[in-house]
Design an enzyme around this catalytic site. Sequence first.
Site, PDB file in Angstrom:
ATOM      1  N   CYS A  80      32.690  91.004  -8.720  1.00  0.00           N
ATOM      2  CA  CYS A  80      32.024  89.467  -8.201  1.00  0.00           C
ATOM      3  C   CYS A  80      32.959  89.166  -7.248  1.00  0.00           C
ATOM      4  CB  CYS A  80      32.096  88.681  -8.411  1.00  0.00           C
ATOM      5  SG  CYS A  80      31.618  86.769  -7.613  1.00  0.00           S
ATOM      6  N   CYS A  91      35.012  81.807 -13.012  1.00  0.00           N
ATOM      7  CA  CYS A  91      35.436  83.297 -14.185  1.00  0.00           C
ATOM      8  C   CYS A  91      36.636  83.293 -13.875  1.00  0.00           C
ATOM      9  CB  CYS A  91      34.372  84.272 -13.120  1.00  0.00           C
ATOM     10  SG  CYS A  91      32.681  84.791 -13.781  1.00  0.00           S
ATOM     11  N   GLN A 264      22.779  76.646 -25.911  1.00  0.00           N
ATOM     12  CA  GLN A 264      23.990  77.345 -26.381  1.00  0.00           C
ATOM     13  C   GLN A 264      23.497  78.067 -24.588  1.00  0.00           C
ATOM     14  OE1 GLN A 264      26.482  77.222 -28.015  1.00  0.00           O
ATOM     15  NE2 GLN A 264      25.675  76.048 -30.065  1.00  0.00           N
ATOM     16  N   TYR A 293      26.411  66.248 -34.846  1.00  0.00           N
ATOM     17  CA  TYR A 293      26.289  66.855 -32.900  1.00  0.00           C
ATOM     18  C   TYR A 293      25.216  67.301 -33.208  1.00  0.00           C
ATOM     19  CZ  TYR A 293      31.596  65.059 -33.822  1.00  0.00           C
ATOM     20  OH  TYR A 293      32.522  64.371 -34.177  1.00  0.00           O
ATOM     21  N   GLU A 315      23.054  63.155 -34.048  1.00  0.00           N
ATOM     22  CA  GLU A 315      22.770  63.232 -32.033  1.00  0.00           C
ATOM     23  C   GLU A 315      23.222  61.770 -31.265  1.00  0.00           C
ATOM     24  OE1 GLU A 315      23.636  65.831 -30.072  1.00  0.00           O
ATOM     25  OE2 GLU A 315      23.259  64.620 -28.939  1.00  0.00           O
ATOM     26  N   CYS A 387      34.201  74.801 -29.759  1.00  0.00           N
ATOM     27  CA  CYS A 387      33.469  75.784 -28.072  1.00  0.00           C
ATOM     28  C   CYS A 387      35.010  75.607 -27.495  1.00  0.00           C
ATOM     29  CB  CYS A 387      32.613  75.362 -26.941  1.00  0.00           C
ATOM     30  SG  CYS A 387      33.278  73.972 -26.478  1.00  0.00           S
TER      31      CYS A 387
HETATM   32  C1  LIG Z   1      28.210  71.621 -28.749  1.00  0.00           C
HETATM   33  S1  LIG Z   1      26.916  70.335 -28.867  1.00  0.00           S
HETATM   34  C2  LIG Z   1      26.259  71.459 -29.872  1.00  0.00           C
HETATM   35  C3  LIG Z   1      24.268  70.798 -29.651  1.00  0.00           C
HETATM   36  C4  LIG Z   1      23.907  71.619 -31.455  1.00  0.00           C
HETATM   37  N1  LIG Z   1      24.655  72.064 -32.519  1.00  0.00           N
HETATM   38  C5  LIG Z   1      23.427  73.456 -30.524  1.00  0.00           C
HETATM   39  O1  LIG Z   1      24.061  74.164 -31.032  1.00  0.00           O
HETATM   40  O2  LIG Z   1      22.357  73.427 -30.354  1.00  0.00           O
HETATM   41  C6  LIG Z   1      27.515  69.764 -28.894  1.00  0.00           C
HETATM   42  C7  LIG Z   1      26.608  67.542 -29.321  1.00  0.00           C
HETATM   43  O3  LIG Z   1      26.634  66.763 -29.418  1.00  0.00           O
HETATM   44  C8  LIG Z   1      26.524  65.637 -29.057  1.00  0.00           C
HETATM   45  N2  LIG Z   1      27.796  64.304 -29.134  1.00  0.00           N
HETATM   46  C9  LIG Z   1      28.477  64.391 -28.595  1.00  0.00           C
HETATM   47  N3  LIG Z   1      28.948  63.353 -28.574  1.00  0.00           N
HETATM   48  C10 LIG Z   1      28.401  62.982 -29.774  1.00  0.00           C
HETATM   49  C11 LIG Z   1      28.788  61.766 -30.718  1.00  0.00           C
HETATM   50  N4  LIG Z   1      30.012  62.262 -30.841  1.00  0.00           N
HETATM   51  N5  LIG Z   1      28.325  61.711 -31.196  1.00  0.00           N
HETATM   52  C12 LIG Z   1      26.971  61.870 -31.913  1.00  0.00           C
HETATM   53  N6  LIG Z   1      27.047  63.903 -31.030  1.00  0.00           N
HETATM   54  C13 LIG Z   1      27.988  63.895 -29.949  1.00  0.00           C
HETATM   55  C14 LIG Z   1      26.365  65.918 -27.824  1.00  0.00           C
HETATM   56  O4  LIG Z   1      24.857  65.182 -27.619  1.00  0.00           O
HETATM   57  C15 LIG Z   1      25.517  67.392 -27.667  1.00  0.00           C
HETATM   58  O5  LIG Z   1      23.676  67.620 -27.939  1.00  0.00           O
END
Ligand SMILES: C[S@@+](CC[C@H](N)C(=O)[O-])C[C@H]1O[C@@H](n2cnc3c(N)ncnc32)[C@H](O)[C@@H]1O
Length: 443
Positions: A80, A91, A264, A293, A315, A387
Amino acid sequence: MTTGPDLVEGDRVELTVGAPAHGGHCVARLGGEHGRVVFVRHALPGERVTAEITEVHKGFLRADAVTIHEASPDRVEPPCPYARPGACGGCDLQHASGEAQRQWKKAVVEEQLRRLAGLSWDVRVEELPNEAGRTGPDSSGLLGWRSRVRYAVDAADRAGLLKHRSHEVVAIDRCRIAHPAIQALDVLKLEWPGTDAVAAVATTGGDVAVLSRPASGGGVLPPDDPADGTALGNNGQVRVSGPEEVTEVAAGRRWQLPPDGFWQVHPAAAQTLAAAVVELLQPAEGEVTWDLYGGAGLFAGAVAERTHGRTTVVESSRAGVVSARRNLADLPSAEVVEARVEAALSRRRVTGPVDLVVLDPPRAGAGAKVVRSVAEAGPRAVAYVSCDPASLARDIATFQGLGWKLTTLRAFDCFPMTQHIECVALLEPAPESAVEPTSEPAS
Ligand SMILES: C[S@@+](CC[C@H](N)C(=O)[O-])C[C@H]1O[C@@H](n2cnc3c(N)ncnc32)[C@H](O)[C@@H]1O
């Protein structure tokens, strides 16, 4: 060329670059082994470079390698034209071969585990399949994977990408790591008056959607993050084109969510991570599971297909909860609790006994309080999807302090060309001598 202590932004220094560090840069030192630390972007370990200072801090400097005097054998021409010092900050690693990128990420994860969890671990970073990214002129799988892109809008109402650690918008013709269906959109050719961000989403179900955020949308946009699965960071957005709900396909199921709901980012990530979670947890018939989460319910769905047992998703985002309830409606023993995980556990809205826990927190990690509550609930195993290797390592250290052990760690290159990496760790209680590591602790 300056080397003294009075360095300012824009000065140039000659350096030999050392190991990669968490954050997309390598470490170098000015004036010998104990000299001032410089975090150098656009360089590779072992290179001799001239670097331009971009930030001066009390204990360290940041710099961009602008001339490479002795190049690493791992260096490649970035595909790029905007992946260079002073241009797009999306990136971090376009100047490294795919294998070198994975070696870089291996070094970062190993360093975080060593430094923050006291673990010596031999990490292998696995490539993801990327059909979307392999069908264009590039077949490396390093491009064409980003299914959620957030453009910022400049003062002339044109969309572009942000410079590294800056709010300056860089005009681009297209983003090479974006999904081909996003690259084909005319977002970058249009004007966006009254708008401060535009997001594009391309899903595994074949949907393409564009959203915009009005300039009056309130709040500062979070930093642009190629690894962020919510295209506009869940701020008040307007649907410009595409369906109200998009479809993703993973773990043998179809998932509906709003275009800006968390998913994701790499097209193969949901499938790969769900398979890894199931492989590590080995769910058995009737086992009780928490998916903390849980987003749109991905891991709960994948595990509940095996257990047919009580499954609780926690969530905090309303959109995620609505999606998860609908996505898991065919699993009668699945329940979705709308709450912050910390509150759900401390106020006993979710209580044990529980057999299996999936933890997939945002970048900051679960934190000691949540880890303690999870350990106290007494599951036989925790799959921790992360992550951020630093917060993962900190939370692993907390688990270890409670008598738990890291028994398997898989690392996936879910974000090629960027510094980001996704890990799935298996943690198990370690009653004396009962738990033997199953994979890859360094000998
Ligand atoms: C990394 S994502 C993972 C979502 C799911 N496990 C996936 O892989 O599709 C983190 C998720 O946690 C939620 N989240 C962030 N802080 C939170 C909290 N303190 N308690 C509950 N959920 C939370 C976000 O809205 C998001 O949907």
